[in-house]
Design a protein around this motif. Sequence first.
Motif, PDB file in Angstrom:
ATOM      1  N   TRP A   1       0.833  -1.208   0.000  1.00  0.00           N
ATOM      2  CA  TRP A   1       0.000   0.000   0.000  1.00  0.00           C
ATOM      3  C   TRP A   1       0.865   1.255   0.000  1.00  0.00           C
ATOM      4  O   TRP A   1       0.581   2.218  -0.716  1.00  0.00           O
ATOM      5  CB  TRP A   1      -0.916  -0.016   1.228  1.00  0.00           C
ATOM      6  N   LEU A   2       1.939   1.249   0.785  1.00  0.00           N
ATOM      7  CA  LEU A   2       2.834   2.402   0.865  1.00  0.00           C
ATOM      8  C   LEU A   2       3.512   2.659  -0.478  1.00  0.00           C
ATOM      9  O   LEU A   2       3.555   3.806  -0.954  1.00  0.00           O
ATOM     10  CB  LEU A   2       3.879   2.164   1.955  1.00  0.00           C
TER      11      LEU A   2
ATOM     12  N   ASN B   1       1.118   4.136  -3.087  1.00  0.00           N
ATOM     13  CA  ASN B   1       0.767   5.539  -2.873  1.00  0.00           C
ATOM     14  C   ASN B   1       1.958   6.471  -3.020  1.00  0.00           C
ATOM     15  O   ASN B   1       1.781   7.691  -3.076  1.00  0.00           O
ATOM     16  CB  ASN B   1       0.137   5.702  -1.492  1.00  0.00           C
TER      17      ASN B   1
END
Length: 203
Positions: free
Chosen positions: A50-51, A54
Amino acid sequence: SGDFSGQLLAYLSLGPIFIIVGFVTLIIFKRELHTISFLGGLVFNEGVNWLIKNVIREPRPCEEAHSTVTTKYGMPSSHSQFMWFFSVYSFLFLYLRMHQTNNARFLDLLWRHVLSICLVTVALLVSYSRVYLLYHTWSQVLYGGVAGSIMAIAWFAFTQEILTPLFPRIAAWPISEFFLIRDTSLIPNILWFEYTVTRAEAR
């Protein structure tokens, strides 16, 4: 509609969900620290994915084809990263963590090899399904696989070198005893151990 291969790959891409459900079920019934650590690694791997998504913010190849996708970013593929983490960690566990059974070495190695081939095959098919179903590009899937593999190696080393020596102490905590959490790291063959203990108790 009418694409049998696409339908099969779509069902196969649900693999991460079945794996998570399997882990939760296994933890509820077995309550073993290494299994809990494995699941923790999978969750941490998802957080890293997820990091990265993004930070890079690379769009998916065909956003209009999948209006229900929860995130518009596709680099790296979370399915690919998840499956390669699971497969590589399981491979390392099979060959480096599980104790050999010297009385049946040929069969012991055979099932490890067969299981490893199955793990890699499933990871490849799930990765391919993300491209076939237009959720990701080849590069997004490739980098997802590389990231998942690196994460698996790092988490396995962390579990082996840092967590495993602490497992006996953690298992002795009052809260661990309350929830029946146990450490089976030093038991050579857990299946045989549970089998013999169960037979002894049943008599």
